[in-house]
Scaffold this motif. Sequence first.
Motif, mmCIF file in Angstrom:
data_model
loop_
_atom_site.group_PDB
_atom_site.id
_atom_site.type_symbol
_atom_site.label_atom_id
_atom_site.label_comp_id
_atom_site.label_asym_id
_atom_site.label_seq_id
_atom_site.Cartn_x
_atom_site.Cartn_y
_atom_site.Cartn_z
ATOM 1 N N VAL A 1 0.835 -1.200 0.000
ATOM 2 C CA VAL A 1 0.000 0.000 0.000
ATOM 3 C C VAL A 1 0.869 1.249 0.000
ATOM 4 O O VAL A 1 0.543 2.255 -0.622
ATOM 5 N N GLU A 2 1.987 1.171 0.690
ATOM 6 C CA GLU A 2 2.836 2.369 0.838
ATOM 7 C C GLU A 2 4.253 1.946 1.215
ATOM 8 O O GLU A 2 4.451 0.916 1.853
ATOM 9 N N ALA A 3 5.244 2.708 0.777
ATOM 10 C CA ALA A 3 6.637 2.468 1.220
ATOM 11 C C ALA A 3 7.295 3.822 1.421
ATOM 12 O O ALA A 3 7.132 4.716 0.584
ATOM 13 N N LEU A 4 7.976 4.001 2.532
ATOM 14 C CA LEU A 4 8.628 5.299 2.758
ATOM 15 C C LEU A 4 9.808 5.145 3.700
ATOM 16 O O LEU A 4 9.922 4.151 4.422
ATOM 17 N N ALA A 5 10.710 6.135 3.664
ATOM 18 C CA ALA A 5 11.891 6.098 4.529
ATOM 19 C C ALA A 5 11.611 6.942 5.776
ATOM 20 O O ALA A 5 11.166 8.072 5.659
ATOM 21 N N PRO A 6 11.856 6.398 6.971
ATOM 22 C CA PRO A 6 11.609 7.188 8.175
ATOM 23 C C PRO A 6 12.549 8.392 8.234
ATOM 24 O O PRO A 6 13.711 8.279 7.861
ATOM 25 N N SER A 7 12.035 9.543 8.654
ATOM 26 C CA SER A 7 12.902 10.720 8.730
ATOM 27 C C SER A 7 12.434 11.712 9.805
ATOM 28 O O SER A 7 13.035 12.759 9.988
ATOM 29 N N LEU A 8 11.368 11.384 10.533
ATOM 30 C CA LEU A 8 10.831 12.344 11.502
ATOM 31 C C LEU A 8 11.594 12.248 12.840
ATOM 32 O O LEU A 8 12.008 11.159 13.234
ATOM 33 N N GLU B 1 17.652 9.252 16.126
ATOM 34 C CA GLU B 1 16.999 10.563 16.389
ATOM 35 C C GLU B 1 15.940 10.878 15.336
ATOM 36 O O GLU B 1 14.948 11.517 15.621
ATOM 37 N N ARG B 2 16.200 10.443 14.085
ATOM 38 C CA ARG B 2 15.215 10.732 13.029
ATOM 39 C C ARG B 2 14.657 9.424 12.464
ATOM 40 O O ARG B 2 14.664 9.185 11.253
ATOM 41 N N SER B 3 14.175 8.590 13.357
ATOM 42 C CA SER B 3 13.703 7.275 12.926
ATOM 43 C C SER B 3 12.169 7.214 12.834
ATOM 44 O O SER B 3 11.598 6.156 12.602
ATOM 45 N N GLY B 4 11.512 8.348 12.977
ATOM 46 C CA GLY B 4 10.042 8.341 13.000
ATOM 47 C C GLY B 4 9.429 8.352 11.608
ATOM 48 O O GLY B 4 10.029 8.827 10.646
ATOM 49 N N PHE B 5 8.220 7.818 11.498
ATOM 50 C CA PHE B 5 7.483 7.902 10.226
ATOM 51 C C PHE B 5 5.991 8.096 10.502
ATOM 52 O O PHE B 5 5.501 7.787 11.590
ATOM 53 N N GLU B 6 5.328 8.629 9.505
ATOM 54 C CA GLU B 6 3.880 8.844 9.614
ATOM 55 C C GLU B 6 3.299 8.673 8.217
ATOM 56 O O GLU B 6 3.777 9.298 7.271
ATOM 57 N N VAL B 7 2.332 7.812 8.071
ATOM 58 C CA VAL B 7 1.725 7.575 6.754
ATOM 59 C C VAL B 7 0.218 7.697 6.878
ATOM 60 O O VAL B 7 -0.376 7.189 7.831
ATOM 61 N N PHE B 8 -0.385 8.353 5.908
ATOM 62 C CA PHE B 8 -1.847 8.383 5.826
ATOM 63 C C PHE B 8 -2.248 7.351 4.771
ATOM 64 O O PHE B 8 -1.888 7.485 3.613
ATOM 65 N N VAL B 9 -2.926 6.317 5.203
ATOM 66 C CA VAL B 9 -3.339 5.285 4.250
ATOM 67 C C VAL B 9 -4.793 5.547 3.856
ATOM 68 O O VAL B 9 -5.662 5.718 4.718
ATOM 69 N N LYS B 10 -5.018 5.575 2.560
ATOM 70 C CA LYS B 10 -6.357 5.827 2.058
ATOM 71 C C LYS B 10 -7.184 4.553 2.181
ATOM 72 O O LYS B 10 -6.753 3.497 1.737
ATOM 73 N N ALA B 11 -8.365 4.670 2.764
ATOM 74 C CA ALA B 11 -9.210 3.487 2.934
ATOM 75 C C ALA B 11 -9.480 2.802 1.603
ATOM 76 O O ALA B 11 -9.545 1.592 1.512
ATOM 77 N N PHE B 12 -9.590 3.624 0.543
ATOM 78 C CA PHE B 12 -9.867 3.071 -0.775
ATOM 79 C C PHE B 12 -8.785 2.082 -1.222
ATOM 80 O O PHE B 12 -9.030 1.212 -2.033
ATOM 81 N N ASP B 13 -7.561 2.282 -0.713
ATOM 82 C CA ASP B 13 -6.468 1.427 -1.154
ATOM 83 C C ASP B 13 -6.442 0.078 -0.435
ATOM 84 O O ASP B 13 -5.633 -0.777 -0.748
ATOM 85 N N LEU B 14 -7.291 -0.075 0.566
ATOM 86 C CA LEU B 14 -7.292 -1.322 1.335
ATOM 87 C C LEU B 14 -8.419 -2.234 0.848
ATOM 88 O O LEU B 14 -9.395 -1.770 0.278
#
Length: 384
Positions: free
Chosen positions: A78-85, A101-114
């Motif tokens: 559904v999604e792939a990203l590199a943590p940077s927060l 220190e910058r290992s955080g991530f946040e993803v908004f997953v669209k319900a339509f994609d599930l």
Amino acid sequence: MARGNVRRLGARLVERATQKGLELFNQRRRARIGWLYGALDVPRALQPFHDWIIVRGWCCVEDGAPVTVVLSAAGKQVEALAPSLPRPDVAKLYPHVPGVERSGFEVFVKAFDLPSSRVVFLKCAARAVQNGQTKEATLETVPVVRWRPGRSMLPRFAYQDVWDRSARNFHDARVSVAGYDDDEEWNRTGELFASDLTRATGIGPRDVVLEIGCGAGRVGAKLAPRCQQWIGADVSPNMLRYAREALEGSDNVSFVQLNGVDLHGIRDESIDVVYCTVVFMHLDEWDRYRYVAEAHRVLRPGGRLYVDNFGLSGEMGWKLFLETSQVDAALRPPNVSKSSTGEELQIYAERAGFTDIVIERTPMFVAMVARKPGATTEERRPAS
Ligand SMILES: C[S@@+](CC[C@H](N)C(=O)[O-])C[C@H]1O[C@@H](n2cnc3c(N)ncnc32)[C@H](O)[C@@H]1O
């Protein structure tokens, strides 16, 4: 104690015990999975959702190699990203891990994609390349429960209740209007639309302007200084409350609560420009037409009308249409967006008596600008 009260108390105790259990589980949960450090903050357990779910967490590896977070459901990525927060809280726990220190991530997953099943298992994994080898480990697999229509499910035509529920507080009102609650973006899009509309309809300092479905005043706040009077009309009293707050201090504005289908309360031939943006997608076709016909009634001769919707014929509009077609009919929220075509808007305008109809299409939107026949007061004024 009445039986209903006992049942409610029981339900509350169960809820509290479940919550406590979850907290304990989360505290004890390992944040080290073999070669990988990481955990999800949200969703931690069952999370009901409407259009979007948020997945938030952190992850990194001991040798500081780059990590990719991969979300998948039913075996489909559904999604792939590199943590940077920034994650100072995690850096305190694992100070020896480089890049934590910058290992955080946040993803908004669209319900339509599930997948459209009632419970969706969302897998959050991390991938890293170590010694030339790609490794993958699952951070967590969380069940996500789709919202189920219950007795509280409202019909689409209950416009006031549907929109009042989506605007219970300032944050929800903005998110249901625009999809975000970010001041900068809110101002930017409000200004962008106000400028485009001014160009399309020629709004000037002598014009009385009416917005149908003004929401929380995003566009009105930018348009009011450019016209003689701005009237914000909406079916939802909650939305009108936030619009009033947004335009506080402007002395050329007023507000009207609508009944959802017509412009009752607005005098015949009293307005120069009527506009309605990102509202038609939430209305039934008959009510769209009624607003166009009502706009014709309240406009002065020579007055202009602007309406828009997401368009069926553009690439992005078609994509949105297809995505929505994947949602179970019973799970579609009452205000789910339904498209228009240029032809539909043209017919409404012609049938209501407008002329000079111009249809504009972009990959996402279709818009219509039209004019009520007759000379404006300005045009009738003799040239000096
Ligand atoms: C997506 S928001 C758009 C708000 C505003 N036009 C903007 O662009 O910021 C849709 C708005 O239409 C209003 N609305 C929904 N159904 C309506 C109806 N039948 N009559 C009038 N307003 C309606 C909602 O209350 C909401 O404020």
